[in-house]
Design a protein around this motif. Structure first.
Motif, mmCIF file in Angstrom:
data_model
loop_
_atom_site.group_PDB
_atom_site.id
_atom_site.type_symbol
_atom_site.label_atom_id
_atom_site.label_comp_id
_atom_site.label_asym_id
_atom_site.label_seq_id
_atom_site.Cartn_x
_atom_site.Cartn_y
_atom_site.Cartn_z
ATOM 1 N N LYS A 71 -5.244 -1.069 3.856
ATOM 2 C CA LYS A 71 -6.522 -1.588 3.355
ATOM 3 C C LYS A 71 -7.465 -2.038 4.474
ATOM 4 C CE LYS A 71 -4.437 -6.127 2.547
ATOM 5 N NZ LYS A 71 -3.326 -5.851 3.413
ATOM 6 N N ASP A 72 -6.915 -2.271 5.684
ATOM 7 C CA ASP A 72 -7.730 -2.718 6.809
ATOM 8 C C ASP A 72 -8.334 -1.569 7.624
ATOM 9 O OD1 ASP A 72 -7.061 -5.341 6.139
ATOM 10 O OD2 ASP A 72 -5.301 -5.321 7.449
ATOM 11 N N LEU A 73 -7.920 -0.338 7.329
ATOM 12 C CA LEU A 73 -8.398 0.817 8.086
ATOM 13 C C LEU A 73 -9.688 1.363 7.483
ATOM 14 C CD1 LEU A 73 -4.993 2.631 8.611
ATOM 15 C CD2 LEU A 73 -6.320 1.390 10.325
ATOM 16 N N PRO A 74 -10.526 1.977 8.294
ATOM 17 C CA PRO A 74 -11.739 2.601 7.757
ATOM 18 C C PRO A 74 -11.373 3.646 6.700
ATOM 19 C CG PRO A 74 -11.823 2.537 10.153
ATOM 20 C CD PRO A 74 -10.442 2.117 9.760
ATOM 21 N N PRO A 75 -12.166 3.764 5.643
ATOM 22 C CA PRO A 75 -11.843 4.680 4.538
ATOM 23 C C PRO A 75 -11.631 6.129 4.966
ATOM 24 C CG PRO A 75 -13.729 3.300 3.981
ATOM 25 C CD PRO A 75 -13.387 3.014 5.409
ATOM 26 N N ASN A 76 -12.332 6.573 5.994
ATOM 27 C CA ASN A 76 -12.160 7.967 6.411
ATOM 28 C C ASN A 76 -10.841 8.205 7.149
ATOM 29 O OD1 ASN A 76 -13.446 6.358 8.424
ATOM 30 N ND2 ASN A 76 -13.853 8.187 9.613
ATOM 31 N N PHE A 77 -10.100 7.151 7.477
ATOM 32 C CA PHE A 77 -8.809 7.300 8.150
ATOM 33 C C PHE A 77 -7.645 7.368 7.177
ATOM 34 C CE2 PHE A 77 -9.940 5.230 12.519
ATOM 35 C CZ PHE A 77 -10.873 6.222 12.727
ATOM 36 N N VAL A 78 -7.872 7.007 5.926
ATOM 37 C CA VAL A 78 -6.767 6.923 4.968
ATOM 38 C C VAL A 78 -7.082 7.740 3.716
ATOM 39 C CG1 VAL A 78 -5.967 4.675 5.784
ATOM 40 C CG2 VAL A 78 -7.654 4.779 3.973
ATOM 41 N N ASP B 84 -6.518 9.423 12.646
ATOM 42 C CA ASP B 84 -6.879 10.163 11.434
ATOM 43 C C ASP B 84 -5.622 10.404 10.590
ATOM 44 O OD1 ASP B 84 -7.961 11.713 9.447
ATOM 45 O OD2 ASP B 84 -8.318 13.465 10.722
ATOM 46 N N PHE B 85 -5.141 9.332 9.985
ATOM 47 C CA PHE B 85 -3.911 9.432 9.200
ATOM 48 C C PHE B 85 -4.086 10.330 7.987
ATOM 49 C CE2 PHE B 85 -3.571 5.000 11.022
ATOM 50 C CZ PHE B 85 -2.762 5.384 12.061
ATOM 51 N N ALA B 86 -5.255 10.275 7.356
ATOM 52 C CA ALA B 86 -5.512 11.124 6.187
ATOM 53 C C ALA B 86 -5.413 12.598 6.571
ATOM 54 C CB ALA B 86 -6.873 10.811 5.584
ATOM 55 N N GLY B 87 -6.028 12.969 7.667
ATOM 56 C CA GLY B 87 -5.987 14.349 8.139
ATOM 57 C C GLY B 87 -4.572 14.783 8.493
ATOM 58 N N TYR B 88 -3.828 13.893 9.145
ATOM 59 C CA TYR B 88 -2.460 14.205 9.541
ATOM 60 C C TYR B 88 -1.575 14.402 8.303
ATOM 61 C CZ TYR B 88 1.995 14.040 12.001
ATOM 62 O OH TYR B 88 3.254 14.341 12.481
ATOM 63 N N CYS B 89 -1.730 13.514 7.324
ATOM 64 C CA CYS B 89 -0.950 13.653 6.090
ATOM 65 C C CYS B 89 -1.299 14.943 5.355
ATOM 66 C CB CYS B 89 -1.155 12.434 5.180
ATOM 67 S SG CYS B 89 -0.338 10.941 5.808
ATOM 68 N N ALA B 90 -2.580 15.317 5.362
ATOM 69 C CA ALA B 90 -2.983 16.581 4.735
ATOM 70 C C ALA B 90 -2.348 17.769 5.451
ATOM 71 C CB ALA B 90 -4.501 16.701 4.738
ATOM 72 N N GLU B 91 -2.285 17.714 6.789
ATOM 73 C CA GLU B 91 -1.624 18.781 7.559
ATOM 74 C C GLU B 91 -0.146 18.884 7.204
ATOM 75 O OE1 GLU B 91 -2.112 18.523 11.814
ATOM 76 O OE2 GLU B 91 -4.246 18.058 11.592
ATOM 77 N N LEU B 92 0.521 17.754 7.094
ATOM 78 C CA LEU B 92 1.950 17.765 6.749
ATOM 79 C C LEU B 92 2.164 18.321 5.351
ATOM 80 C CD1 LEU B 92 3.285 14.362 8.147
ATOM 81 C CD2 LEU B 92 3.612 16.652 9.088
#
Length: 169
Positions: free
Chosen positions: A54-61, A158-166
């Motif tokens: 919840k503390d990360l910028p929205p585009n990172f999660v 970019d955790f969101a991007g990494y999770c999408a790649e996985l």
């Protein structure tokens, strides 16, 4: 190899830093260990974890991301799960714990890491393993190792991007 021997020697001389455990963060991330198994093992080493998502910028999660961090504000170790599976981390550890993670990456058949000496330690980049280790305070009682996997994610967050790649694999 000399640095690995230094890690081994330092752990023998500094039992207070041991943090010995059979849990290998790198292997757990490679295996995609479920959060139900990984979180208790991580908390056994680092203490209670707080939800950092919840503390990360929205585009990172995204909905797939769960980011946990050590309770202390600094120095911060964090552990990220994608769709409930352990995926990435940046964690501070004793040389003893780092030795267990780095030793398999330094076998005679493995590519050698790139080594970058610094004023207060040394950085090791393992290209093939996509891992970076910062060994600070070499030979002192305050020595510690920070390991980040995968190394590029440490820079982008970019955790969101990494999770999408996985998920696409």
């Amino acid at each position: 190899m000399r640095l690995l021997l230094s890690l081994v020697g330092l752990t023998l001389l500094s039992p207070a830093l041991a943090q010995e455990t059979n849990f290998n963060l790198h292997q757990a991330a490679l295996d995609g260990m479920p959060i139900e198994e990984a979180r208790p093992a991580i908390e056994a080493i680092y203490g209670p974890l707080r939800d950092l998502t919840k503390d990360l910028p929205p585009n990172f999660v995204s909905d797939a991301v769960t980011a946990l961090a050590t309770a202390a504000d600094m120095p911060l170790s964090y552990f990220v799960f994608c769709d409930g599976k352990f995926a990435t981390f940046t964690a501070i550890m004793s040389p003893a714990v780092a030795r267990d993670i780095l030793a398999p990456l330094t076998l005679s058949t493995a590519p050698r890491p790139d080594v970058f000496p610094e004023d207060d330690g040394v950085n090791l980049t393992f290209e093939e393993a996509d891992l970076i280790a910062f060994y600070q305070g070499v030979g002192t009682k305050q020595s510690q190792v920070t390991i980040a996997y995968p190394r590029e994610l440490m820079l982008t967050l970019d955790f969101a991007g990494y999770c999408a790649e996985l998920a696409a694999k």
